[in-house]
Design a protein around this motif. Structure first.
Motif, PDB file in Angstrom:
ATOM      1  N   ARG A   1     -21.028 -33.542  11.129  1.00  0.00           N
ATOM      2  CA  ARG A   1     -19.988 -32.551  11.408  1.00  0.00           C
ATOM      3  C   ARG A   1     -19.840 -32.371  12.923  1.00  0.00           C
ATOM      4  NH1 ARG A   1     -17.977 -29.370   7.645  1.00  0.00           N
ATOM      5  NH2 ARG A   1     -17.671 -27.663   9.142  1.00  0.00           N
ATOM      6  N   THR A   2     -18.644 -32.039  13.365  1.00  0.00           N
ATOM      7  CA  THR A   2     -18.390 -31.879  14.794  1.00  0.00           C
ATOM      8  C   THR A   2     -18.985 -30.573  15.297  1.00  0.00           C
ATOM      9  OG1 THR A   2     -16.339 -33.138  14.630  1.00  0.00           O
ATOM     10  CG2 THR A   2     -16.624 -31.757  16.584  1.00  0.00           C
ATOM     11  N   ALA A   3     -19.865 -30.679  16.263  1.00  0.00           N
ATOM     12  CA  ALA A   3     -20.502 -29.508  16.861  1.00  0.00           C
ATOM     13  C   ALA A   3     -19.775 -29.040  18.113  1.00  0.00           C
ATOM     14  CB  ALA A   3     -21.955 -29.820  17.203  1.00  0.00           C
ATOM     15  N   LEU A   4     -19.276 -29.987  18.920  1.00  0.00           N
ATOM     16  CA  LEU A   4     -18.790 -29.646  20.257  1.00  0.00           C
ATOM     17  C   LEU A   4     -17.630 -30.537  20.638  1.00  0.00           C
ATOM     18  CD1 LEU A   4     -19.376 -27.977  22.876  1.00  0.00           C
ATOM     19  CD2 LEU A   4     -20.857 -29.864  23.599  1.00  0.00           C
ATOM     20  N   VAL A   5     -16.594 -29.899  21.219  1.00  0.00           N
ATOM     21  CA  VAL A   5     -15.424 -30.621  21.724  1.00  0.00           C
ATOM     22  C   VAL A   5     -15.215 -30.243  23.186  1.00  0.00           C
ATOM     23  CG1 VAL A   5     -12.937 -30.995  21.487  1.00  0.00           C
ATOM     24  CG2 VAL A   5     -14.341 -30.615  19.435  1.00  0.00           C
ATOM     25  N   ASP A   6     -15.191 -31.270  24.047  1.00  0.00           N
ATOM     26  CA  ASP A   6     -14.939 -31.083  25.479  1.00  0.00           C
ATOM     27  C   ASP A   6     -13.874 -32.085  25.875  1.00  0.00           C
ATOM     28  OD1 ASP A   6     -14.920 -30.846  28.225  1.00  0.00           O
ATOM     29  OD2 ASP A   6     -16.923 -31.664  28.529  1.00  0.00           O
ATOM     30  N   GLY A   7     -12.623 -31.644  25.899  1.00  0.00           N
ATOM     31  CA  GLY A   7     -11.530 -32.566  26.197  1.00  0.00           C
ATOM     32  C   GLY A   7     -11.447 -33.652  25.140  1.00  0.00           C
ATOM     33  N   GLU A   8     -11.552 -34.904  25.586  1.00  0.00           N
ATOM     34  CA  GLU A   8     -11.503 -36.032  24.648  1.00  0.00           C
ATOM     35  C   GLU A   8     -12.886 -36.376  24.095  1.00  0.00           C
ATOM     36  OE1 GLU A   8      -8.627 -37.245  23.649  1.00  0.00           O
ATOM     37  OE2 GLU A   8      -7.773 -35.685  24.943  1.00  0.00           O
ATOM     38  N   ARG A   9     -13.908 -35.706  24.591  1.00  0.00           N
ATOM     39  CA  ARG A   9     -15.268 -35.983  24.117  1.00  0.00           C
ATOM     40  C   ARG A   9     -15.593 -35.096  22.918  1.00  0.00           C
ATOM     41  NH1 ARG A   9     -19.489 -35.587  28.888  1.00  0.00           N
ATOM     42  NH2 ARG A   9     -18.387 -33.645  29.345  1.00  0.00           N
ATOM     43  N   ARG A  10     -16.132 -35.710  21.881  1.00  0.00           N
ATOM     44  CA  ARG A  10     -16.503 -34.988  20.670  1.00  0.00           C
ATOM     45  C   ARG A  10     -17.927 -35.377  20.290  1.00  0.00           C
ATOM     46  NH1 ARG A  10     -11.340 -33.381  19.080  1.00  0.00           N
ATOM     47  NH2 ARG A  10     -12.053 -32.421  17.136  1.00  0.00           N
ATOM     48  N   PHE A  11     -18.735 -34.384  19.950  1.00  0.00           N
ATOM     49  CA  PHE A  11     -20.132 -34.610  19.619  1.00  0.00           C
ATOM     50  C   PHE A  11     -20.413 -34.066  18.231  1.00  0.00           C
ATOM     51  CE2 PHE A  11     -19.772 -34.190  24.169  1.00  0.00           C
ATOM     52  CZ  PHE A  11     -20.645 -35.123  24.708  1.00  0.00           C
ATOM     53  N   SER A  12     -20.940 -34.927  17.365  1.00  0.00           N
ATOM     54  CA  SER A  12     -21.458 -34.425  16.098  1.00  0.00           C
ATOM     55  C   SER A  12     -22.773 -33.703  16.376  1.00  0.00           C
ATOM     56  CB  SER A  12     -21.683 -35.575  15.122  1.00  0.00           C
ATOM     57  OG  SER A  12     -22.769 -36.384  15.569  1.00  0.00           O
ATOM     58  N   TYR A  13     -23.265 -32.989  15.370  1.00  0.00           N
ATOM     59  CA  TYR A  13     -24.561 -32.319  15.541  1.00  0.00           C
ATOM     60  C   TYR A  13     -25.666 -33.335  15.829  1.00  0.00           C
ATOM     61  CZ  TYR A  13     -22.965 -27.659  14.180  1.00  0.00           C
ATOM     62  OH  TYR A  13     -22.335 -26.425  14.152  1.00  0.00           O
ATOM     63  N   ALA A  14     -25.638 -34.451  15.126  1.00  0.00           N
ATOM     64  CA  ALA A  14     -26.667 -35.472  15.338  1.00  0.00           C
ATOM     65  C   ALA A  14     -26.545 -36.082  16.726  1.00  0.00           C
ATOM     66  CB  ALA A  14     -26.555 -36.550  14.265  1.00  0.00           C
ATOM     67  N   ALA A  15     -25.309 -36.370  17.157  1.00  0.00           N
ATOM     68  CA  ALA A  15     -25.104 -36.964  18.476  1.00  0.00           C
ATOM     69  C   ALA A  15     -25.486 -35.984  19.585  1.00  0.00           C
ATOM     70  CB  ALA A  15     -23.652 -37.402  18.636  1.00  0.00           C
ATOM     71  N   LEU A  16     -25.200 -34.710  19.365  1.00  0.00           N
ATOM     72  CA  LEU A  16     -25.565 -33.698  20.356  1.00  0.00           C
ATOM     73  C   LEU A  16     -27.082 -33.650  20.522  1.00  0.00           C
ATOM     74  CD1 LEU A  16     -24.779 -31.389  22.251  1.00  0.00           C
ATOM     75  CD2 LEU A  16     -24.843 -29.857  20.271  1.00  0.00           C
ATOM     76  N   GLU A  17     -27.808 -33.665  19.417  1.00  0.00           N
ATOM     77  CA  GLU A  17     -29.262 -33.617  19.543  1.00  0.00           C
ATOM     78  C   GLU A  17     -29.799 -34.880  20.212  1.00  0.00           C
ATOM     79  OE1 GLU A  17     -33.348 -32.527  17.200  1.00  0.00           O
ATOM     80  OE2 GLU A  17     -31.842 -33.680  16.132  1.00  0.00           O
ATOM     81  N   ALA A  18     -29.189 -36.026  19.938  1.00  0.00           N
ATOM     82  CA  ALA A  18     -29.640 -37.263  20.583  1.00  0.00           C
ATOM     83  C   ALA A  18     -29.465 -37.175  22.098  1.00  0.00           C
ATOM     84  CB  ALA A  18     -28.877 -38.458  20.018  1.00  0.00           C
ATOM     85  N   GLU A  19     -28.327 -36.606  22.546  1.00  0.00           N
ATOM     86  CA  GLU A  19     -28.112 -36.429  23.979  1.00  0.00           C
ATOM     87  C   GLU A  19     -29.125 -35.460  24.566  1.00  0.00           C
ATOM     88  OE1 GLU A  19     -25.770 -37.747  26.368  1.00  0.00           O
ATOM     89  OE2 GLU A  19     -25.989 -39.233  24.783  1.00  0.00           O
ATOM     90  N   VAL A  20     -29.389 -34.393  23.841  1.00  0.00           N
ATOM     91  CA  VAL A  20     -30.381 -33.415  24.299  1.00  0.00           C
ATOM     92  C   VAL A  20     -31.743 -34.072  24.456  1.00  0.00           C
ATOM     93  CG1 VAL A  20     -31.694 -31.373  23.561  1.00  0.00           C
ATOM     94  CG2 VAL A  20     -29.187 -31.391  23.391  1.00  0.00           C
ATOM     95  N   ASP A  21     -32.132 -34.887  23.491  1.00  0.00           N
ATOM     96  CA  ASP A  21     -33.436 -35.538  23.549  1.00  0.00           C
ATOM     97  C   ASP A  21     -33.522 -36.492  24.739  1.00  0.00           C
ATOM     98  OD1 ASP A  21     -35.998 -35.701  22.133  1.00  0.00           O
ATOM     99  OD2 ASP A  21     -35.478 -37.817  21.916  1.00  0.00           O
ATOM    100  N   ARG A  22     -32.414 -37.187  25.014  1.00  0.00           N
ATOM    101  CA  ARG A  22     -32.386 -38.115  26.146  1.00  0.00           C
ATOM    102  C   ARG A  22     -32.610 -37.363  27.462  1.00  0.00           C
ATOM    103  NH1 ARG A  22     -28.910 -39.635  29.951  1.00  0.00           N
ATOM    104  NH2 ARG A  22     -27.265 -38.252  29.198  1.00  0.00           N
ATOM    105  N   VAL A  23     -31.901 -36.240  27.629  1.00  0.00           N
ATOM    106  CA  VAL A  23     -32.044 -35.469  28.868  1.00  0.00           C
ATOM    107  C   VAL A  23     -33.423 -34.808  28.935  1.00  0.00           C
ATOM    108  CG1 VAL A  23     -31.112 -33.520  30.177  1.00  0.00           C
ATOM    109  CG2 VAL A  23     -29.565 -35.150  29.089  1.00  0.00           C
TER     110      VAL A  23
END
Length: 543
Positions: free
Chosen positions: A41-63
């Motif tokens: 499911r879509t968690a976050l929308v920033d302009g043309e960028r869209r993050f699912s909940y899973a993708a958001l957590e993956a980015e968080v883990d990377r940082v």
């Protein structure tokens, strides 16, 4: 951290846990649970960028791996000064993942405020954008480190979203490369739910901001309970109009409350009515949160262009008192129900309820969020005043602080011996429990002993058809001590002082409350936390 900020007494903490307010989860644990439950499911929308909940957590883990590679660890404080971009969210949760503590700074803060926050919090790092709104934050960071030796020594890591420039700063995009073999994998257990989760800024209009300690337990309850009161579901789409670092935008219910139920958060790059309405149309926004100064502009834009607001089921207005006349226009003109929100980053939140009668939704600022919010309305000697009479609001509860961060002297003045927080707000309480904000204790004009609540007069001024913005300020006077002066932002033909006072008399305002002078301005100066800067307006009277 006990020496840095007083927590709740054990008896109260045990009671809040037993009642289920404090659920024992950290924000890192919550993010993982949201990712598991809502995945694609879509968690976050920033302009043309869209993050699912899973993708958001993956980015968080990377940082988070990159932060650990820099040596950032549990309890470290990290200033976050970012606009409405996805990196605010990713960086915030990455700090939670390593057990660090975000310190929320506003985009409008400059060297004086950032130096103060760095010293007071002992921050080891600083998230910034390279440039935003024609301002170069890299130069700000370099200035803070250069002019303040103590900041240069403690503020070790400046992480830049965008081009780090010719500095020893770290690019956010390259942060993961800082992680090594020992900086991989989840970090469950790096924080406890009773730990400090974030530091918010006090919203006062005088002096440098104080830091407000919020724990995982109390702030998660703040988000979860707010989402329930506002009727949010997994189909909710929340539009972040104001800066996302504001407590109001982040957690009332804001972004955090939306994610608690599996909804979607949309970031507005600016608060212009054109941007707001275009995002409502494009993203099928269901709830948006704005402040009172935006309301006249939203009404005007809607009247001119009639955007499609059919998906919008709730417009929240908060962060300052909304004038009754403006409130009454919102639903008839926009076709959207209004919810008033009155609260503070220190804790207490009040909401008009979705099933409240129109009159209560338009003329009050709601009732407390929690069944365990304790309220006192008192006079200058701390004696309770009857319902309907104005008095200072005192409060304590499961998400209201018991003391500011590293501010023992101030805490002695701001809290009663039994732990009630002195909000500084003047309110009237109705028998229903609804609160009506009269103004601030310190935002009154003393005209020969007669107290004039500025907020009340400003509400009447905003009802004038030519007035878009109003601020009442006291001017020193040899006879009365102070007299009221009205600063106005107008459209069309500006009214004269005689016309304004006649209008106010027709509305039943007492003669002593009438402004003695009008000052017309194109726009108001604002503090870094977005409030009208009345000190700056008063200085204009002296010049």
């Amino acid at each position: 951290m006990a020496q840095d900020w007083p927590g709740w007494p054990n008896t109260d903490a045990d009671r809040y846990r037993a009642a289920g307010y404090w659920a024992g989860h950290t924000f890192d644990q919550l993010l993982t649970s949201w990712s598991v439950e809502h995945g694609d499911r879509t968690a976050l929308v920033d302009g043309e960028r869209r993050f699912s909940y899973a993708a958001l957590e993956a980015e968080v883990d990377r940082v988070a791996r990159g932060l650990r590679g820099l040596g950032v660890t549990r309890g470290d404080r990290f200033i976050v000064q970012l606009p409405n971009i996805a990196e605010f969210v990713i960086g915030w949760f990455a700090l939670q993942r390593v057990g660090a503590v975000p310190v929320h700074a506003m985009p409008a803060h400059r060297a004086a405020e950032i130096e103060h926050l760095a010293r007071l919090s002992g921050a080891v790092g600083y998230f910034i954008a390279d440039r935003h709104a024609r301002f170069d934050y890299r130069e700000l960071a370099a200035e803070v480190r250069k002019t303040r030796q103590d900041c240069a020594e403690s503020l070790k890591h400046v992480i830049v979203i965008g081009d780090p420039g010719e500095h020893d700063f770290v690019s956010f995009a390259d942060l993961a490369e800082r992680g090594g073999p020992t900086a991989t994998g989840p970090t469950a257990g790096t924080a406890d739910s009773g730990d400090l989760a974030l530091l918010l800024l006090s919203g006062g209009t005088t002096g440098l901001p104080k830091l407000i300690p919020r724990t995982h337990d109390d702030y998660a309850y703040n988000a979860r309970a707010s989402a329930e009161v506002c009727g949010l579901t997994r189909d909710s789409v929340f539009l972040s109009v104001l800066p996302i670092g504001f407590n109001y935008t982040w957690c009332c219910p804001g972004a955090l409350g939306t994610w608690c139920v599996g909804g979607t958060v949309v970031l507005a790059p600016n608060p212009s009515p054109e941007t707001v309405f275009s995002l409502v149309e494009r993203e099928k926004v269901t709830i948006a949160a704005v402040n009172p100064p935006l309301v006249p502009y939203l009404l005007a834009e809607y009247g001119a262009n009639r955007p499609d607001l059919s998906t919008l089921t709730l417009l929240q207005v908060g962060s300052a008192r909304l004038a009754d006349d403006l409130a009454r226009r919102i639903t008839p003109e926009l076709g959207v129900p209004i919810q008033q929100v009155f609260g503070m980053a220190e804790g207490l939140l009040n909401y008009t309820r979705l099933d409240d009668p129109d009159e209560l939704r338009c003329t009050t600022q709601g009732v407390p969020l929690s069944p365990d919010d304790e309220i006192r309305v008192v006079d200058e000697q701390d004696n309770p005043v009857p319902d309907g009479e104005p008095g200072e609001l005192l409060t304590r509860g499961p998400y209201t602080l018991r003391g500011y961060y590293r501010a023992a002297e101030h805490n002695a003045r701001s809290f009663t011996p039994d732990g009630f927080y002195r909000t500084g707000d003047l309110v009237r309480r109705l028998p229903s429990g609804h609160l009506i904000v009269v103004g601030r204790v310190k935002d009154q004009i003393n005209r020969g002993g007669e107290k004039i609540p500025s907020t009340e007069v400003e509400g009447h001024l905003l009802a004038h058809p030519a007035v878009k913005g109003a601020a009442l300020v006291g001017q020193p006077d040899a006879v009365f001590g102070e007299v009221p002066v009205a600063f106005l932002v107008c459209h069309g033909q500006s009214p004269t002082l005689r016309e304004v006072t006649a209008f106010l008399k027709e509305r039943g305002l007492a003669p002593y409350k009438l402004p003695t002078r009008l000052v017309l301005v194109e726009e108001f100066p604002h503090t870094a936390v977005g409030k009208i800067d009345k000190k700056a307006l008063a200085a204009r009277l002296d010049s």
